[in-house]
Design an enzyme around this catalytic site. Structure first.
Site, short mmCIF file in Angstrom:
data_model
loop_
_atom_site.label_atom_id
_atom_site.label_comp_id
_atom_site.label_asym_id
_atom_site.label_seq_id
_atom_site.Cartn_x
_atom_site.Cartn_y
_atom_site.Cartn_z
N LYS A 39 -4.94 -5.79 -9.67
CA LYS A 39 -3.59 -5.50 -10.17
C LYS A 39 -3.33 -6.48 -11.33
O LYS A 39 -2.36 -7.26 -11.32
CB LYS A 39 -2.57 -5.66 -9.02
CG LYS A 39 -1.16 -5.18 -9.35
CD LYS A 39 -1.01 -3.68 -9.46
CE LYS A 39 0.40 -3.32 -9.90
NZ LYS A 39 0.55 -1.88 -10.20
N ASP B 297 -8.42 -3.83 2.38
CA ASP B 297 -7.93 -3.38 3.70
C ASP B 297 -7.33 -1.99 3.56
O ASP B 297 -7.64 -1.07 4.32
CB ASP B 297 -6.89 -4.37 4.21
CG ASP B 297 -6.31 -3.96 5.56
OD1 ASP B 297 -7.10 -3.58 6.44
OD2 ASP B 297 -5.08 -4.01 5.72
N TYR C 289 -4.44 -13.00 2.85
CA TYR C 289 -4.70 -13.15 4.29
C TYR C 289 -4.82 -14.62 4.68
O TYR C 289 -4.52 -14.99 5.81
CB TYR C 289 -6.00 -12.44 4.68
CG TYR C 289 -5.84 -10.99 5.03
CD1 TYR C 289 -5.41 -10.07 4.08
CD2 TYR C 289 -6.15 -10.53 6.30
CE1 TYR C 289 -5.28 -8.75 4.39
CE2 TYR C 289 -6.02 -9.19 6.62
CZ TYR C 289 -5.59 -8.30 5.66
OH TYR C 289 -5.47 -6.99 5.97
N ASP D 166 -9.16 1.97 4.46
CA ASP D 166 -8.55 2.93 5.40
C ASP D 166 -8.37 4.29 4.72
O ASP D 166 -8.65 5.34 5.30
CB ASP D 166 -7.17 2.45 5.89
CG ASP D 166 -7.26 1.77 7.26
OD1 ASP D 166 -8.31 1.17 7.55
OD2 ASP D 166 -6.27 1.83 8.03
N ASP E 6 -3.16 0.75 -7.73
CA ASP E 6 -2.35 1.96 -7.50
C ASP E 6 -3.06 3.19 -8.02
O ASP E 6 -3.08 4.24 -7.38
CB ASP E 6 -0.93 1.80 -8.09
CG ASP E 6 -0.91 1.24 -9.51
OD1 ASP E 6 -1.98 0.82 -10.01
OD2 ASP E 6 0.16 1.22 -10.13
C1 IPM Z 1 -9.32 -4.39 9.36
C2 IPM Z 1 -8.09 -4.60 10.18
C3 IPM Z 1 -7.80 -6.10 10.20
C4 IPM Z 1 -7.52 -6.51 8.77
C5 IPM Z 1 -6.65 -6.50 11.12
C6 IPM Z 1 -6.86 -6.02 12.54
C7 IPM Z 1 -6.44 -7.99 11.10
O1 IPM Z 1 -7.05 -3.85 9.69
O2 IPM Z 1 -10.38 -4.92 9.72
O3 IPM Z 1 -9.24 -3.68 8.35
O4 IPM Z 1 -6.39 -6.35 8.29
O5 IPM Z 1 -8.44 -6.98 8.12
MG MG Z 2 -7.59 -2.55 8.11
#
Ligand code: IPM
Ligand code: MG
Length: 375
Positions: A210, A266, A142, A270, A242
């Site tokens: 990884k 990230d 990032y 999710d 993975d």
């Molecule tokens: C998160 C989001 C952010 C990230 C984006 C919006 C920049 O997906 O907070 O997980 O990738 O960190």
């Molecule tokens: Mg995210």
């Protein structure tokens, strides 16, 4: 006591979920004798609309002068296709960097009341699921070197030596890169956050990397092992990312604390939120060296639901609870908010995202009012 809280409502459903949350915070203030002073600030699409900048200097400064930041959500499809520095997301990344928020805590838990919403078979989550993902937040790909170039051709920069792949030149055409990189310092400090967290939980850390491919992951693994020596009570294991993606679906109960890099965190956070089935219920905290932190729901700005009073503010309310606990040192008050959320669910109130037959429908603000009343 008096506390100064920077409030960034943001875009989409951000303003509503924050407004509902402030009802709860105000009630906490009243019950426990605290004054929360709110400083309203712009970031993301709202700031772009206002000044053309996703993260105004004033916002950074005022955040720094506050005890904590509470953020709704930023992001608006209106800015899709804009360059990276003119997108709402730039505000999030900029805030993390400017405020030194290197540790992102993302809990993923299943409430008994909402276990039906989990997309996994009931036996997989039987007995409860409670994972804490500790994501490194200001390093890795990032924030590594990135660029886009044209190799060869009229506008190209000519021969480009590809150090990464050890080739002398790249074929002509467009070329873009983002470098994954970690320093020992960055890995050490996130390792401490993870092990300290594990000490307060089930003393189990899974470091995800990884290392079969990446040098940065091999360093990550080595440093995790070194820091682990300071925490003999904690069990440390390693998993390739993975495989971790599979294990989260196959047997998520094996995890207590997961610590991983910015990018992997990230993605895995999710995934973890989705297996809980209630993404509208999950908070997050982004912390730096001291008590200061930024708190936000893990979900996005859901522009299509903006202004409809139907978004679930619970993730933001639970983020405010994390803020009380981690930045303001108000553990008792944080417990009270979390308990109020449980009581609210037990009483049968449901926003549309988690509605089922026989439950009591509520909108965003009513949810805030009910939880505030239960504090
Ligand atoms: C998160 C989001 C952010 C990230 C984006 C919006 C920049 O997906 O907070 O997980 O990738 O960190
Ligand atoms: Mg995210």
């Amino acid at each position: 006591m008096d506390y100064r809280i920077a409030i960034i409502k943001g875009d989409g459903i951000g303003p509503e979920i924050v407004d509902a949350t402030l009802l709860v915070l105000d009630k906490v203030g009243k019950e426990y004798g605290h004054t929360f002073k709110y400083e309203y600030l712009l970031a993301g699409g709202a700031a772009l609309d206002d000044s053309g900048e996703p993260l105004p200097e004033k916002t950074i400064k005022e955040c720094k002068d506050s005890d904590a930041v509470l953020l709704g959500a930023v992001g608006d499809p209106k800015w899709d296709g804009q360059p990276g520095n003119k997108r709402p997301e730039a505000a999030i990344l900029g805030l993390r960097e400017a405020l030194g928020l290197f540790a992102n805590l993302r809990p993923a838990m299943v409430y008994d009341e909402l276990a039906f919403a989990c997309p996994l078979k009931p036996e997989i989550i039987e007995g409860g699921l409670n994972i804490m993902i500790v994501r490194e937040l200001t390093g890795g790909i990032y924030f590594g070197k990135r660029g886009t170039e044209v190799i060869g051709g009229a506008s190209g920069s000519g021969e480009f030596v590809d150090h990464l792949r050890g080739e002398k030149t790249l074929p002509s055409g467009r070329f873009a890169y983002d470098v994954e990189q970690y320093t020992e310092f960055e890995i050490k400090r996130i390792a401490h956050v993870a092990f300290d967290m594990a000490m307060k939980r089930n003393k189990n850390v899974m470091s995800v990397d990884k290392a079969n491919v990446l040098d940065s992951s091999r360093l990550w693994r080595a440093v995790m092992e070194e820091v682990h020596a300071e925490y003999p009570e904690v069990k440390l294991d390693h998993m390739y990312v993975d495989n971790a993606a599979q294990q989260l679906i196959k047997n998520p109960k094996q995890f207590d604390v997961i610590v991983t890099s910015n990018m992997f965190g990230d993605i895995l956070s999710d995934e973890a939120s989705q297996i809980t089935g209630s993404i509208g219920m999950l908070p997050s905290a982004s912390l730096g060296e001291g008590a200061f932190g930024l708190y936000e729901p893990i979900h996005g700005s859901a522009p299509k639901y903006a202004g409809m009073d139907r978004a679930n503010p619970v993730a933001t309310i639970l983020s405010a609870a994390m803020m009380l606990r981690y930045s303001l040192g108000l553990g008792k008050e944080a417990d009270a908010v979390e308990k109020a959320v449980e009581d609210y669910l037990a009483a049968g109130y449901r926003t549309p995202d988690i509605m089922t037959e026989g439950k009591i429908p509520v909108g965003t603000m009513e949810c805030g009012r009910q939880i505030a009343a239960l504090v």
